[in-house]
Design an enzyme around this catalytic site. Structure first.
Site, PDB file in Angstrom:
ATOM      1  N   GLU A   1      -2.440  -1.732  -3.432  1.00  0.00           N
ATOM      2  CA  GLU A   1      -3.740  -0.940  -2.854  1.00  0.00           C
ATOM      3  C   GLU A   1      -3.479   0.306  -2.560  1.00  0.00           C
ATOM      4  O   GLU A   1      -2.279   0.689  -2.287  1.00  0.00           O
ATOM      5  CB  GLU A   1      -4.277  -2.029  -1.578  1.00  0.00           C
ATOM      6  CG  GLU A   1      -3.264  -1.684  -0.355  1.00  0.00           C
ATOM      7  CD  GLU A   1      -3.941  -2.597   0.857  1.00  0.00           C
ATOM      8  OE1 GLU A   1      -4.701  -3.489   0.549  1.00  0.00           O
ATOM      9  OE2 GLU A   1      -3.545  -2.289   1.937  1.00  0.00           O
TER      10      GLU A   1
ATOM     11  N   HIS B   1       0.832  -1.419   0.024  1.00  0.00           N
ATOM     12  CA  HIS B   1      -0.167   0.055  -0.001  1.00  0.00           C
ATOM     13  C   HIS B   1       0.987   1.247   0.121  1.00  0.00           C
ATOM     14  O   HIS B   1       1.231   1.765   1.048  1.00  0.00           O
ATOM     15  CB  HIS B   1      -0.862   0.098   1.301  1.00  0.00           C
ATOM     16  CG  HIS B   1      -1.859   1.154   1.266  1.00  0.00           C
ATOM     17  ND1 HIS B   1      -3.159   1.098   2.077  1.00  0.00           N
ATOM     18  CD2 HIS B   1      -1.918   2.444   0.784  1.00  0.00           C
ATOM     19  CE1 HIS B   1      -3.625   2.204   1.870  1.00  0.00           C
ATOM     20  NE2 HIS B   1      -2.954   3.090   1.133  1.00  0.00           N
TER      21      HIS B   1
ATOM     22  N   HIS C   1      -7.790  -6.780   7.166  1.00  0.00           N
ATOM     23  CA  HIS C   1      -7.514  -5.840   8.301  1.00  0.00           C
ATOM     24  C   HIS C   1      -7.490  -6.562   9.564  1.00  0.00           C
ATOM     25  O   HIS C   1      -8.950  -6.793   9.897  1.00  0.00           O
ATOM     26  CB  HIS C   1      -8.492  -4.486   8.135  1.00  0.00           C
ATOM     27  CG  HIS C   1      -8.006  -3.380   8.829  1.00  0.00           C
ATOM     28  ND1 HIS C   1      -7.138  -2.369   8.134  1.00  0.00           N
ATOM     29  CD2 HIS C   1      -7.949  -2.935  10.025  1.00  0.00           C
ATOM     30  CE1 HIS C   1      -6.845  -1.282   8.837  1.00  0.00           C
ATOM     31  NE2 HIS C   1      -7.359  -1.606  10.244  1.00  0.00           N
TER      32      HIS C   1
END
Length: 247
Positions: free
Chosen positions: A75, A43, A198
């Site tokens: 991401e 990310h 997550h």
């Protein structure tokens, strides 16, 4: 089998806290691959506080010969520089997530009220280039329906609420898991693939891995934290086992 994509952001966070090149993100990726990881996630944020654009290019080059068996997932929010990088390196998947200024980590999925035109255009552009697009959403019917209307191939379910419920006890965990199951079944009925991520860890994966139609989990913080005690190779193997078995 649920695929495991290892998020290596925390390796870069540690490197950047001291400066220099240690620990090496690219060496960490190599260890993950040798341990059997089926995917690598990064990310890259706008401030490059962990993964840098140069890291993304190095990882893409390393994974290129193994494109058939190891998936690269980038991401981030659909800002111009991130999209330009995605178009340049052409990962298997781009997971688009909303970003709140000043956030430490992702806090929620895309709301169903998100203006459609810009997101739909980005999704269409990337998928025309052969890059699968996943949209980060909460486990609710409205955002799942919105994701399908954007033309996305997959969703990634935001699992922090499940992780919090799991810590609160078995009754809360089962109630939360039922909510995710309903969202997954609905997404599947719309033709969407299902990823999740997550705060998933070795304990809550025993239940979450049984989610219907689950394709892939992306795990970074908990896996790298575990690696501090057992080593990165062992940590990846432990998480692969957790993805495959509830034992």
């Amino acid at each position: 089998m649920v695929r495991l994509s290892v998020n290596v952001n925390k390796i870069a966070t540690l490197r950047n806290s001291r400066g220099g090149s240690l620990p090496s993100v690219i060496d960490a990726v190599r260890v993950c691959l040798e341990a059997g990881a089926t995917g690598i996630t990064v990310h890259p944020r706008a401030d490059e506080r962990h993964i840098r654009r140069s890291d993304v290019r190095e990882i893409a080059a390393l994974l290129a010969p193994r494109r058939a068996d190891v998936e690269f997932n980038i991401e981030g929010d659909p800002r111009p520089d991130l999209l330009a990088l995605v178009r340049e390196v052409r990962p298997h998947q781009c997971t688009l997530v909303p970003v709140t200024p000043g956030e430490i980590t992702s806090q929620a999925g895309w709301p169903a009220s998100t203006p459609a035109a810009a997101v739909r255009a980005v999704v269409g552009d990337l998928q025309e280039r052969g890059i699968r697009v996943s949209l980060f959403v909460d486990p609710e019917e409205a955002p799942v329906r919105w994701a399908a209307s954007m033309g996305a191939a997959r969703i990634e379910l935001y699992t922090e609420p499940f992780a919090a419920a799991f810590k609160s006890g078995p009754d809360q965990a089962r109630w939360s898991f039922h909510r995710y199951t309903a969202a997954a079944e609905f997404a599947h009925s719309l033709g969407l693939g299902i990823n999740a991520g997550h705060d998933l860890d070795l304990q809550n994966l025993a239940l979450f891995r049984t989610l219907p139609h689950l394709d892939e989990v992306s795990i970074g913080h908990a896996l790298i934290s575990h690696a501090l005690y057992v080593g990165l190779d062992r940590a990846v193997r432990d998480y692969l086992h957790a993805c495959r078995s509830s034992a």
